[in-house]
Design an enzyme around this catalytic site. Structure first.
Site, PDB file in Angstrom:
ATOM      1  CB  CYS A 137     -23.607  -6.081  33.189  1.00 40.24           C
ATOM      2  SG  CYS A 137     -23.532  -7.359  31.919  1.00 40.24           S
ATOM      3  CB  CYS A 140     -20.727  -8.649  32.942  1.00 38.42           C
ATOM      4  SG  CYS A 140     -21.514  -7.717  31.657  1.00 38.42           S
ATOM      5  CG  ASP A 141     -20.349  -8.045  36.881  1.00 36.92           C
ATOM      6  OD1 ASP A 141     -19.321  -8.394  36.282  1.00 36.92           O
ATOM      7  OD2 ASP A 141     -20.738  -6.869  36.923  1.00 36.92           O
TER       8      ASP A 141
END
Ligand code: NAP
Length: 342
Positions: A137, A140-141
């Site tokens: 992701c 997200c990261d």
């Protein structure tokens, strides 16, 4: 029958664009649906950045914002939510049984909209370093990889989107693809190709994620998919963007699925092989997999469920409707109910 106590007319499992659109339509049809939204509610769009192709938003909007809007709209018309994962179902029973831990609900109809999950390459080193440089992701990261060199595995729209997004943070992003033809749409591929920070390595697969004993990604072993020749590529992050698998474990052996595990529906309807059970969104669609097509199938599932409930005589009680109309008149909108199970 009415939706009182732990008996529901309609339970919706899942809360992506399909499940929440089904909830909006079912709630507006006075079915007072219960949506078991999952611990990670909102589906795959919660892990997406900007959505530019959802009709009605000419300037685009962020995936999580879109999903919050969906949820608010479903709640506004009287959808109840349980923020937990379904642990067990008996969809062949009458009424149908849906369990969340030690809580049990019965329902006359169920809509399955559990979506799909990101696929992994399947390497031991990939699993070991998940969260330590390996990610599925970018949204997200990506933030954690400022000025790092990254690779993105895959040749579809996800890989192009993630690679382009990651250039906001990374110093360089290399897309590694196992052949030289791409599933990605031309516009997404062209956008990645036009980005100075993006490079492509074709005819290659990641066969090992390396950490050199540091506990965090330091590189990968790339293997030529034609010759088998290996080489090392240094990087600090590996983003795996190679597609998804349908979340159908709960329904295995009960609902008919295809060879890849996607639920089979009786097109053009959303009916499954079981009466009163409907499926919509990515859990039954490996072809289009767009937020808008998922939402469209969610709408169809709600209409199919409504017709089914009418056919078995489970029509809304007119006295309940009268009470609701009265409440609407006073409050201007229907009351929202939130059930939380921790
Ligand atoms: P996808 O289109 O199925 O592409 C998966 C890619 O990963 C393919 O290039 C495939 O290679 C590769 N792959 C699969 N298994 C692999 C493995 N074990 N090792 C190495 N490579 C592997 O999946 P997706 O990119 O996630 O897209 C899914 C759907 O969502 C598509 O319909 C797409 O258009 C849509 N989507 C849209 C957007 C957007 O519009 N913003 C963004 C993301 C996704 P092969 O081609 O060789 O099989």
């Amino acid at each position: 029958m009415s939706s009182s106590g732990d008996h529901q007319r309609l339970i919706i499992i899942g809360s992506g664009p399909a499940g929440l659109t089904a909830a909006i339509y079912a709630a507006r049809a006075e079915l007072a649906p219960l949506c078991i939204e999952g611990i990670e509610s909102g589906g795959q769009l919660m892990q997406t950045t900007e959505i530019e192709n959802f009709p009605g938003f000419p300037q685009g909007l962020m995936g999580p914002e879109l999903m919050i809007n969906f949820r608010e709209q479903a709640e506004r018309f009287g959808t109840s939510f349980v923020t937990d994962d379904v642990s067990e179902v008996d969809l062949a029973a009458t009424p149908k049984v849906v369990k969340v831990g030690d809580r049990t609900w019965t329902a006359d109809a169920v809509i399955v909209s559990t979506g799909a999950t990101a696929r992994m390459i399947g390497l031991e080193s990939e699993a070991k370093l998940l969260g330590h440089g390996v990610s599925t992701c970018a949204t997200c990261d990506g933030y954690f990889f400022r000025d790092k060199e990254l690779i993105v595995v895959g040749g579809g729209d996800s890989a192009m989107e993630e690679a382009t997004f990651l250039t906001k943070f990374a110093s360089k992003v290399t897309i590694v693809h196992r052949r030289d033809e791409y599933r990605a749409s031309k516009i997404m591929l062209d956008r990645a190709r036009a980005n100075d920070k993006v490079e492509f390595i074709e005819w290659a697969g990641v066969t090992e994620v390396l950490d050199d004993g540091t506990g965090a990604v330091t590189g990968v072993t790339l293997t030529d998919t034609r010759t088998g020749e290996e080489r090392r590529l240094d990087c600090q992050g590996v983003f795996v963007a190679i597609g998804h698998d349908p979340n159908t474990k709960l329904f295995r052996g009960v609902l008919d699925t295809d060879e890849n595990g996607y639920i089979r529906t009786q097109a053009p309807s959303t009916r499954t092989n079981l009466d009163g059970v409907f499926a919509c969104g990515d859990v039954q669609d490996h072809e289009y997999r767009q937020a808008i097509t998922a939402a469209g199938s969610g709408c169809a599932a709600a209409l199919d469920a409504e017709r089914y409930l009418a056919s078995i005589g489970d029509l809304p009680d007119p006295s309940i409707d009268a009470d609701r109309d009265e409440a609407d008149h006073v409050t201007g909108s229907k009351p929202a109910v939130a059930v939380r199970v921790s």
